[in-house]
Design a protein around this motif. Structure first.
Motif, PDB file in Angstrom:
ATOM      1  N   VAL A  74      18.122 -10.571  14.735  1.00  0.00           N
ATOM      2  CA  VAL A  74      18.871  -9.196  13.752  1.00  0.00           C
ATOM      3  C   VAL A  74      18.187  -9.358  11.902  1.00  0.00           C
ATOM      4  O   VAL A  74      18.083  -9.262  11.192  1.00  0.00           O
ATOM      5  N   VAL A  75      18.602 -11.241  11.711  1.00  0.00           N
ATOM      6  CA  VAL A  75      17.666 -11.352  10.817  1.00  0.00           C
ATOM      7  C   VAL A  75      16.326 -11.160  10.169  1.00  0.00           C
ATOM      8  O   VAL A  75      15.979 -10.187   9.483  1.00  0.00           O
ATOM      9  N   LEU A  76      15.304 -11.139  11.802  1.00  0.00           N
ATOM     10  CA  LEU A  76      13.844 -10.934  11.522  1.00  0.00           C
ATOM     11  C   LEU A  76      13.883  -9.501  11.323  1.00  0.00           C
ATOM     12  O   LEU A  76      12.705  -9.278  10.448  1.00  0.00           O
ATOM     13  N   TRP A  77      14.568  -8.998  11.391  1.00  0.00           N
ATOM     14  CA  TRP A  77      14.359  -7.278  11.589  1.00  0.00           C
ATOM     15  C   TRP A  77      14.479  -6.761  10.076  1.00  0.00           C
ATOM     16  O   TRP A  77      13.951  -5.679  10.139  1.00  0.00           O
ATOM     17  N   TYR A  80      11.655  -3.859  11.208  1.00  0.00           N
ATOM     18  CA  TYR A  80      11.907  -2.986  10.813  1.00  0.00           C
ATOM     19  C   TYR A  80      11.482  -2.055  10.271  1.00  0.00           C
ATOM     20  O   TYR A  80      10.517  -0.896  10.618  1.00  0.00           O
ATOM     21  N   SER A  81      10.310  -2.703   8.753  1.00  0.00           N
ATOM     22  CA  SER A  81       9.495  -1.945   8.923  1.00  0.00           C
ATOM     23  C   SER A  81       7.948  -2.354   9.464  1.00  0.00           C
ATOM     24  O   SER A  81       7.123  -1.246   9.210  1.00  0.00           O
ATOM     25  N   LEU A  82       7.654  -3.011   9.793  1.00  0.00           N
ATOM     26  CA  LEU A  82       6.686  -2.974  10.835  1.00  0.00           C
ATOM     27  C   LEU A  82       6.738  -2.079  11.978  1.00  0.00           C
ATOM     28  O   LEU A  82       5.931  -1.417  12.337  1.00  0.00           O
ATOM     29  N   ALA A  83       8.135  -2.062  12.329  1.00  0.00           N
ATOM     30  CA  ALA A  83       8.049  -1.097  13.103  1.00  0.00           C
ATOM     31  C   ALA A  83       8.152  -0.081  13.228  1.00  0.00           C
ATOM     32  O   ALA A  83       7.834   1.348  13.596  1.00  0.00           O
ATOM     33  N   PHE A  84       8.756   0.842  12.160  1.00  0.00           N
ATOM     34  CA  PHE A  84       9.272   2.297  11.907  1.00  0.00           C
ATOM     35  C   PHE A  84       8.478   2.602  10.263  1.00  0.00           C
ATOM     36  O   PHE A  84       9.909   3.152   9.612  1.00  0.00           O
ATOM     37  N   ALA A 117      18.362  -3.078  15.678  1.00  0.00           N
ATOM     38  CA  ALA A 117      17.833  -3.829  15.426  1.00  0.00           C
ATOM     39  C   ALA A 117      18.783  -4.618  16.447  1.00  0.00           C
ATOM     40  O   ALA A 117      18.064  -5.307  17.019  1.00  0.00           O
ATOM     41  N   THR A 118      20.017  -3.630  17.243  1.00  0.00           N
ATOM     42  CA  THR A 118      20.385  -4.473  18.696  1.00  0.00           C
ATOM     43  C   THR A 118      19.669  -4.310  19.949  1.00  0.00           C
ATOM     44  O   THR A 118      19.065  -5.367  20.395  1.00  0.00           O
ATOM     45  N   PHE A 119      18.288  -3.380  19.648  1.00  0.00           N
ATOM     46  CA  PHE A 119      17.547  -2.674  20.662  1.00  0.00           C
ATOM     47  C   PHE A 119      16.702  -4.058  20.558  1.00  0.00           C
ATOM     48  O   PHE A 119      16.047  -4.898  21.632  1.00  0.00           O
ATOM     49  N   ALA A 120      15.842  -3.757  19.895  1.00  0.00           N
ATOM     50  CA  ALA A 120      14.571  -5.691  19.163  1.00  0.00           C
ATOM     51  C   ALA A 120      15.537  -7.110  19.412  1.00  0.00           C
ATOM     52  O   ALA A 120      14.861  -8.040  20.617  1.00  0.00           O
ATOM     53  N   ALA A 121      16.919  -7.191  19.135  1.00  0.00           N
ATOM     54  CA  ALA A 121      17.287  -8.654  19.864  1.00  0.00           C
ATOM     55  C   ALA A 121      17.925  -9.230  20.987  1.00  0.00           C
ATOM     56  O   ALA A 121      17.414  -9.987  21.478  1.00  0.00           O
ATOM     57  N   ILE A 122      18.418  -7.562  22.102  1.00  0.00           N
ATOM     58  CA  ILE A 122      18.689  -8.155  23.415  1.00  0.00           C
ATOM     59  C   ILE A 122      17.403  -7.666  23.967  1.00  0.00           C
ATOM     60  O   ILE A 122      17.717  -8.253  25.211  1.00  0.00           O
TER      61      ILE A 122
END
Length: 495
Positions: free
Chosen positions: A107-110, A115-119, A167-172
């Motif tokens: 979540v912190v890294l996101w 988030y910027s790298l993905a979206f 963020a929750t998607f990335a983390a799980i």
């Protein structure tokens, strides 16, 4: 205390210095339109007024915030309990700790760069750096929030809501990998691996599958080709992934298998009993996963609309079908139906319906749920023996196998001729149609192939780097004693 206060002061000073620097680094061409010099007002009738800009629907916002909280529940505590119940008692706390801390780390890294790298707009594989530290999502001076797109024209959402949801998607996704290397991997190595794999596998796969310019950008047929070229690679190909078959389950499942090979088998694997220590917790975790998964799948509609309703119903139905099909198949081949089998069937159904949730009709949900149960039962038994890896909690057999199956079935049952909702064939007019089934199936297969290869390569490199830095595996003595004590100095239970 003085040292603590000094550190806090330095951290605060750094925070205030970093934020303006990031804001200043943003290209001038991307500054808000309001900052441009105002043109002379045109002569218009006194009664004419500008149409107000669309604002997020409060019901949609409430649904997306709720969905975000539901996906959080899927990880902490649902996945932690599901995994924790399946390990031996001496590793219960270690499993909980790995899930809890990995989720927090991602979540912190996101929010820093993921988030910027993905979206954000970049190239076909990676986004850019416009949203580092979530810069630009909220203007504190003006009290204004940036808007993001949904799947409907003129229906924006608060970008911060989308950031939190994703963020929750990335983390799980990162947490899922932990099941494959449970009971023998160093905690420090887990954290190093997660940083690398998240950065170079999760973020680019998410960008390739889900990033596009949004429906409101498609205003003229002449713009379509240029807009499509700015999207992620697999989106350009036309791959369908409603809530994460490729991005989440295949991505994590293949990485888990690579980890199982590289970390090696647990001491005594195949010779000693390694039964789950608490199936009650596993069942509770599975039930909470099912509950939270409604946010995962139905929330991926990004609106409280018919697509969300379809995804909700398909998630409900396919999971129930998979519980029954796994149980009866196990009953037939092993002589007894087990609670672990029923819980695993539920997860298999949830995994398989994820890419299809809003992309298939009710008939598709029935088919996917009924077939995936026996398929994943084979995945965690026959296929597992063929592969020869100690995938401790069957991450590959359930998530990769179920995710691949669901992604391929999406290509079949999306067709309106089979009761599916079809897809948008023209974003300028929002026209809906269907691709030929074999054509869409081939597109889905290519997306699966890219995901498998990409995550396998990145996972291998990430595990190797972690091995070089700290070593992947605990010592034999530590493994025999249990990771609860040796890695964390605590015990889950005091007998």
């Amino acid at each position: 205390m003085k040292r603590l206060l000094t550190l806090l002061a330095l951290f605060g000073a750094l925070s205030f210095s970093v934020a303006p620097a990031i804001a200043q680094d943003k290209p001038a061409a991307q500054a808000p339109a309001a900052a441009a010099p105002a043109a002379a007002p045109a002569a218009v009738p006194a009664t004419a007024t500008a149409a107000p800009a669309p604002t997020p629907n409060k019901g949609d916002t409430a649904w997306m915030l709720t969905s975000t909280a539901l996906v959080l529940l899927m990880s902490v505590p649902a996945l932690a309990l599901f995994y924790g119940g399946m390990v031996r008692s001496k590793n219960m706390l270690s499993m909980l700790m790995q899930v809890f801390v990995t989720f927090s780390l991602i979540v912190v890294l996101w929010c820093i760069y993921g988030y910027s790298l993905a979206f954000t707009e970049g190239n076909a594989y990676f986004g850019g750096f416009d949203r580092l530290f979530l810069n630009g999502t909220f203007d504190a001076m003006k009290g204004e929030f940036a808007m993001g797109a949904t799947f409907s024209k003129g229906t924006p959402m608060y970008e911060l809501v989308f950031v939190a949801f994703q963020a929750t998607f990335a983390a799980i996704t990162c947490c899922l990998i932990l099941g494959a290397v449970a009971e023998r991997m160093k905690f420090s190595a887990v954290l190093i691996f997660m940083v690398l794999w998240f950065t170079f596998s999760y973020a680019p796969i998410a960008h390739m599958v889900w990033f596009w310019m949004g429906p409101d950008a498609y205003t003229d047929p002449k713009l379509v080709e240029a807009l499509n070229a700015k999207a992620g690679l697999l989106w350009q190909w036309g791959a369908l992934d409603f809530a994460g078959g490729t991005v989440v389950h295949i991505n994590a499942g293949v990485a888990g298998l690579v980890g199982a090979y590289m970390v090696g088998k647990r001491i005594g694997y195949g010779k000693e009993a390694m039964s789950p220590h608490n199936l009650t917790m596993t069942m509770i975790g599975a039930a909470m996963l099912w509950f939270g998964w409604f946010g995962f799948n139905a929330g991926s509609a990004l609106e409280a609309n018919g697509a969300a309703a379809l995804a909700f119903m398909n998630t409900f139905l396919a999971t129930a079908c998979a519980v029954l099909s796994w149980m009866f198949a196990e009953w037939m081949f092993k002589g007894k139906p087990s609670m672990l089998g029923a819980a695993s069937g539920a997860v298999a159904g949830l995994v398989a319906i994820t890419p299809a949730a809003g992309n298939v009709g009710i008939a598709g949900a029935f088919a996917i749920g009924l077939i995936v149960g026996p398929l994943c039962l084979w995945g965690v038994n026959g296929l597992k023996k063929m592969l020869g890896a100690d995938d401790a909690l069957d991450v590959f057999g359930v998530h990769a196998v179920g995710g691949i199956f669901g992604a391929l079935m999406t290509g079949i049952f999306n067709s309106q001729s089979l009761g599916g909702p079809g897809l948008v064939t023209d974003w300028v007019t929002a026209k809906v149609g269907s691709n030929p089934i074999l054509d869409q199936l081939w597109i889905q297969a290519q997306a699966v192939g890219v995901t498998v290869i990409w995550t396998a390569v990145v996972a291998f490199i990430a595990f190797k780097i972690a091995d070089i830095i700290v070593g992947l595996r605990v010592t034999e003595e530590s493994e025999r004693e249990g990771l609860d004590i040796t890695e964390h100095g605590e015990s889950a239970y005091h007998m």
